[in-house]
Design a protein around this motif. Sequence first.
Motif, PDB file in Angstrom:
ATOM      1  N   UNK A  57       0.808  -1.216   0.000  1.00  0.00           N
ATOM      2  CA  UNK A  57       0.000   0.000   0.000  1.00  0.00           C
ATOM      3  C   UNK A  57       0.840   1.263   0.000  1.00  0.00           C
ATOM      4  N   UNK A  58       1.908   1.268   0.768  1.00  0.00           N
ATOM      5  CA  UNK A  58       2.760   2.453   0.858  1.00  0.00           C
ATOM      6  C   UNK A  58       3.493   2.741  -0.446  1.00  0.00           C
ATOM      7  N   UNK A  59       3.878   1.687  -1.161  1.00  0.00           N
ATOM      8  CA  UNK A  59       4.686   1.856  -2.362  1.00  0.00           C
ATOM      9  C   UNK A  59       3.886   1.764  -3.660  1.00  0.00           C
ATOM     10  N   UNK A  60       2.637   1.302  -3.566  1.00  0.00           N
ATOM     11  CA  UNK A  60       1.795   1.234  -4.760  1.00  0.00           C
ATOM     12  C   UNK A  60       2.298   0.248  -5.802  1.00  0.00           C
ATOM     13  N   UNK A  61       2.826  -0.888  -5.341  1.00  0.00           N
ATOM     14  CA  UNK A  61       3.270  -1.906  -6.288  1.00  0.00           C
ATOM     15  C   UNK A  61       2.450  -3.172  -6.086  1.00  0.00           C
ATOM     16  N   UNK A  62       2.571  -4.085  -7.009  1.00  0.00           N
ATOM     17  CA  UNK A  62       1.795  -5.315  -6.967  1.00  0.00           C
ATOM     18  C   UNK A  62       2.279  -6.233  -5.843  1.00  0.00           C
ATOM     19  N   UNK A  63       1.348  -6.991  -5.302  1.00  0.00           N
ATOM     20  CA  UNK A  63       1.641  -7.944  -4.231  1.00  0.00           C
ATOM     21  C   UNK A  63       2.736  -8.931  -4.646  1.00  0.00           C
ATOM     22  N   UNK A  64       2.638  -9.459  -5.866  1.00  0.00           N
ATOM     23  CA  UNK A  64       3.625 -10.443  -6.340  1.00  0.00           C
ATOM     24  C   UNK A  64       5.013  -9.818  -6.462  1.00  0.00           C
ATOM     25  N   UNK A  65       5.069  -8.591  -6.923  1.00  0.00           N
ATOM     26  CA  UNK A  65       6.349  -7.888  -7.033  1.00  0.00           C
ATOM     27  C   UNK A  65       6.959  -7.701  -5.656  1.00  0.00           C
TER      28      UNK A  65
END
Length: 149
Positions: A57-65
């Motif tokens: 959530x903090x970084x706005x990247x995908x869970x898998x990444x």
Amino acid sequence: MKFEKDKSAGYLANHVARLFKRGLEARITPMGLSTGTFPVLLELWQRDGRTQKQLVGALGIEQATMANTLNRMERDGLVIRRKDDTDGRVQRVWLTERARGLQTPAVAAAAAENARALSGLTIPERAQFLDLMRKVIAGWQPPPDSRGG
């Protein structure tokens, strides 16, 4: 319609990002860090013991990444994952002593690259540039009523 890359915000932002990434990589790679792990470290240096979901959530990247990044960071001795004390289903991500010791030199490297990148601007232009970037980023955020809260 003719595309003019020097008038495209997307093209220019991407170009700046690639140049910054290249410069930052040159500074932090000798420390055993990468531009993929650096944002996670910044978050954990600010508040250690976050969950993977909080980092996503903090970084706005995908869970898998994020999962792959944390796997690499754990392999490289930068983080450890432990079950939460109150909820065994949740894992928290903790910095290792090695990662804590890299905070000062890594942040200094990023500051030096920022200074290099902005060196062609006056101090007021630097402030304006950063303000405008934050404004553009904020424009992509969903309105408060659509975030489920």
